[in-house]
Design an enzyme around this catalytic site. Structure first.
Site, short mmCIF file in Angstrom:
data_model
loop_
_atom_site.label_atom_id
_atom_site.label_comp_id
_atom_site.label_asym_id
_atom_site.label_seq_id
_atom_site.Cartn_x
_atom_site.Cartn_y
_atom_site.Cartn_z
N ARG A 136 13.36 8.35 -7.35
CA ARG A 136 13.69 7.16 -8.13
C ARG A 136 12.92 7.09 -9.43
O ARG A 136 13.02 6.10 -10.15
CB ARG A 136 13.37 5.90 -7.33
CG ARG A 136 14.27 5.73 -6.16
CD ARG A 136 14.07 4.37 -5.54
NE ARG A 136 14.37 4.47 -4.13
CZ ARG A 136 14.07 3.56 -3.24
NH1 ARG A 136 13.45 2.46 -3.61
NH2 ARG A 136 14.39 3.72 -1.99
N GLU B 249 7.57 10.59 2.38
CA GLU B 249 8.88 10.58 1.71
C GLU B 249 8.71 10.17 0.26
O GLU B 249 8.34 9.05 -0.03
CB GLU B 249 9.83 9.60 2.42
CG GLU B 249 11.17 9.47 1.70
CD GLU B 249 12.03 8.31 2.20
OE1 GLU B 249 11.86 7.88 3.37
OE2 GLU B 249 12.88 7.84 1.42
N LYS C 273 18.42 7.28 10.18
CA LYS C 273 17.62 6.20 9.58
C LYS C 273 18.44 4.91 9.63
O LYS C 273 19.62 4.92 9.24
CB LYS C 273 17.28 6.59 8.14
CG LYS C 273 16.87 5.44 7.24
CD LYS C 273 16.40 5.97 5.89
CE LYS C 273 16.78 5.02 4.77
NZ LYS C 273 16.14 5.34 3.49
C1 3PG Z 1 13.24 1.65 0.13
O1 3PG Z 1 14.42 1.45 0.00
O2 3PG Z 1 12.48 1.72 -0.83
C2 3PG Z 1 12.72 1.93 1.47
O3 3PG Z 1 13.65 1.60 2.41
C3 3PG Z 1 11.44 1.24 1.69
O4 3PG Z 1 11.66 -0.10 1.83
P1 3PG Z 1 10.41 -1.09 1.81
O5 3PG Z 1 9.89 -1.11 0.41
O6 3PG Z 1 11.01 -2.42 2.23
O7 3PG Z 1 9.40 -0.57 2.79
#
Ligand code: 3PG
Length: 213
Positions: free
Chosen positions: A51, A47, A134
């Site tokens: 961002r 994924e 999710k």
């Molecule tokens: C995020 O929002 O970046 C994802 O949910 C991943 O979360 P994490 O960095 O806590 O694994």
């Protein structure tokens, strides 16, 4: 694409490995190396979060890596959905689930893993046909005990919990009957990605890929 088809496709993807790496990549030049490292470690489903300014280029690069199945995360707008699809994303992930996002993914044939945090949200998505969702942000929402509790009345829905999941607590989720896999960024730490330390990332992926389900 119908919500039912999207859910079937995402169920298959979620069952390919116990962990979906959640990736924040600043430099598209690192994309192929990073994807190869994760795939080599046994984590083929990736994924890429939208961002960073480079994210769409990262998806384009990663989509060329043999054995990888690349999706786009952090889908917030219909434009994000169109851009992700055009870049070659094979699935989409959103932190929540708005009608605009659901409509856009269904119209663009992008199987969406939609985010939910409550029983009501899970029920609304189930009414629309989404049986794979999710759970986000997983730890902040009560973690594995909360997800287990949601599963008691709503066993029809399976989840990929994400947000605060790590090697330490992944088993708490993976042992639940309503959890297919988990998502997490711990397999691709920023410093390792920036340093191009692909061997170290392959080692983290290999460790994660052996988590029991
Ligand atoms: C995020 O929002 O970046 C994802 O949910 C991943 O979360 P994490 O960095 O806590 O694994």
């Amino acid at each position: 694409m119908t919500p039912q088809t999207a859910s079937e496709k995402n169920r298959e993807l979620c069952l390919l490995a116990p962990v979906i790496p959640v990736l924040v990549v600043d430099d598209a030049n690192q994309a192929a190396g990073l994807a190869r490292a994760l795939v080599a470690g046994g984590l083929p489903v990736l994924e890429v979060t939208l961002r960073t300014p480079a994210a769409l280029d990262v998806i384009r690069e990663m989509a060329t890596v043999t054995g990888g199945i690349v999706g786009a995360g952090t889908l917030l707008t219909p434009k994000d959905v169109e851009n992700a699809k055009a870049a070659g994303a094979l699935f989409g992930v959103s932190p929540g689930a708005t009608d605009l996002i659901l409509d856009a993914c269904e119209a663009n044939d992008l199987p969406l893993l939609p985010g939910v945090a409550t029983a009501t949200e899970a029920m609304r998505l189930l009414e629309r046909g989404y049986t794979v969702q999710k759970f986000f942000p997983a730890e902040a929402n009560g973690g594995a005990p909360a997800l287990k509790a949601i599963g008691a009345p709503i066993p029809q829905v399976s989840f990929c919990p994400t947000g605060g999941v790590s090697l330490k607590n992944a088993n708490d989720y993976l042992s639940l009957s309503n959890t297919l896999c988990v998502g997490g960024s711990w397999v691709a730490p920023k410093a390792m990605v920036q340093a191009g330390d692909w061997d170290a990332i392959t080692a983290l992926a290999a460790e994660a890929s052996k988590l029991p389900r």
